[in-house]
Design a protein around this motif. Structure first.
Motif, mmCIF file in Angstrom:
data_model
loop_
_atom_site.group_PDB
_atom_site.id
_atom_site.type_symbol
_atom_site.label_atom_id
_atom_site.label_comp_id
_atom_site.label_asym_id
_atom_site.label_seq_id
_atom_site.Cartn_x
_atom_site.Cartn_y
_atom_site.Cartn_z
ATOM 1 N N ASP A 90 14.546 -25.127 0.787
ATOM 2 C CA ASP A 90 13.364 -25.201 -0.075
ATOM 3 C C ASP A 90 12.895 -26.647 -0.226
ATOM 4 O OD1 ASP A 90 13.539 -22.496 -0.418
ATOM 5 O OD2 ASP A 90 13.958 -22.543 -2.574
ATOM 6 N N LEU A 145 7.978 -21.557 -4.673
ATOM 7 C CA LEU A 145 9.050 -20.938 -3.896
ATOM 8 C C LEU A 145 10.054 -20.238 -4.810
ATOM 9 C CD1 LEU A 145 9.634 -23.795 -1.294
ATOM 10 C CD2 LEU A 145 8.823 -21.488 -0.753
ATOM 11 N N ARG A 185 10.937 -16.130 -4.765
ATOM 12 C CA ARG A 185 12.191 -15.926 -4.042
ATOM 13 C C ARG A 185 12.599 -14.451 -3.976
ATOM 14 N NH1 ARG A 185 17.482 -19.667 -4.185
ATOM 15 N NH2 ARG A 185 15.881 -21.065 -3.332
ATOM 16 N N THR A 240 9.046 -16.167 4.422
ATOM 17 C CA THR A 240 8.538 -17.166 3.480
ATOM 18 C C THR A 240 7.087 -16.851 3.130
ATOM 19 O OG1 THR A 240 10.005 -18.849 4.402
ATOM 20 C CG2 THR A 240 8.135 -19.625 3.101
#
Length: 373
Positions: free
Chosen positions: A190, A253, A257, A266
């Protein structure tokens, strides 16, 4: 800056070809399928390390050959450089500058700069977001060649992160628990993704801010009274500084998740963003007419040309089979805008497609030959 000589070996349809080039306008004229676009595609490859027509190098190598070579002599002021790129599909490409020891291909970036408009550019308006992201990233790299390394780093991290997420998702679907082993290093990835992503985001947003007024001005000159054109960079991550963008990406992010683990991919980052083009109050995609879409795409390219030219190193302008697609008014207005460029390369099926304003050198292209008229 202009290219004074182009040499191709086993590139596309050409076993071997040598083409001297002058400053000003040069038009390559010949029936479709004879190799006109191959010539300007090679010039564009020197500038971007990619083709505007295909996504890999394999189609660029002539059938039966195992590699292709593109060489060009480039002059900027009193300085002259020889560039050489060797395309090796399935293996690493090679590059040389002034016949020196081998350098990385991306070390060539920035020596030749091009702005290329082709029929495929209609996808900038009507196509998927990936087309517009590619447009932005190529222009970002033209302005700052070191960004090629940042883009490469981002793509590498993204692939690794996606692999981890896919492994975790597969483990979960097959009863293997949460996939914790695969996710153990996800926080580290990340941080890497946010680092490269923040730099790319900063350059993209800066570019869009600079490009917007130029695109609106270009559209007005191409289609008077038809605007305004507005460019909007759309991303869930906001921030002015690179540090703010980095923190914003990390937070986004983190929020995504659980969904990313479920889907194994992603979902946040520059690879998901879009450039929205508005014509008046409405998005150009889905609302602009065919003619308006062409003018929007042209305005983006002309704005790119004006931006790079204003930053000191005038790019080669390539108009690949463009004029046949335009009505008489847009054709003449475009010719007026580009006629005095340092180097303008034009391809056309027939001489009549090249406006009279674009007087200059003419080459006939056919049967594997390029002949100056």
């Amino acid at each position: 800056m202009h290219v004074t000589h182009l040499s191709l070996a086993d590139f596309r349809s050409y076993a071997r070809i040598e083409v001297p080039l002058d400053p000003g306008v040069t038009a390559f004229v010949g029936p479709n399928g004879q190799g006109k676009t191959n010539l300007v595609e090679a010039v564009g490859y020197l500038a971007t390390l990619g083709s505007h027509r295909v996504s890999s190098d394999a189609p660029l190598v002539r059938q039966g050959a195992d590699r292709a070579v593109v060489r060009a002599v480039v002059r900027q002021g009193e300085r002259q450089q020889l560039l050489e790129l060797e395309l090796n599909p399935g293996r690493a490409n090679r590059a040389r500058i002034n016949r020196s020891s081998q350098v990385r291909p991306r070390d060539v970036l920035g020596i030749v700069r091009t702005v290329l408009f082709a029929p495929e550019d209609l996808a900038l308006v009507k196509g998927d977001p990936g087309e517009r992201r590619r447009f932005l990233d190529e222009l970002v790299t033209a302005r700052s060649p070191r960004m090629a390394g940042v883009r490469s780093d981002y793509d590498r991290v993204l692939r690794q992160r996606n692999t981890l997420l896919k492994t975790a998702a597969t483990a979960r679907r097959h009863g293997g628990g949460s996939g914790g082993g695969a996710l153990a290093t996800l926080d580290v990835w990340d941080q890497h993704l946010a680092g490269a992503g923040a730099e790319l985001l900063a350059h993209r947003t800066s570019l869009v801010a600079a490009l917007g007024p130029l695109a609106d001005k270009a559209y007005e000159r191409l289609a008077p009274g038809g605007g305004p054109v507005v460019l909007e960079y759309r991303s869930p991550v906001e921030g002015g500084t690179r540090e703010e963008l980095y923190e914003g990406l990390l937070a986004a992010l983190s929020r995504a998740r659980r969904q990313e683990i479920e889907r194994g991919v992603t979902l946040v980052g520059p690879h998901r963003d879009d450039l929205v083009l508005r014509l008046g109050e409405l998005p150009a995609k889905g609302y602009a007419s065919h003619g308006e879409s062409w003018s929007c795409a042209l305005a983006l390219r002309l704005a790119s040309y004006d931006l790079l030219r204003g930053e000191g190193n005038e790019p080669v302008l390539v108009l690949d089979d463009v004029f046949a697609e335009l009505d008489a008014g847009r054709r003449e207005r475009l010719a007026e805008l580009v006629a005095h460029g340092e180097q303008v390369l034009v391809t056309a099926a027939v001489e009549e497609d090249v406006p009279e304003l674009l007087a200059g050198a003419r080459y006939a292209v056919g049967d594997g030959e390029v002949t100056r008229l």
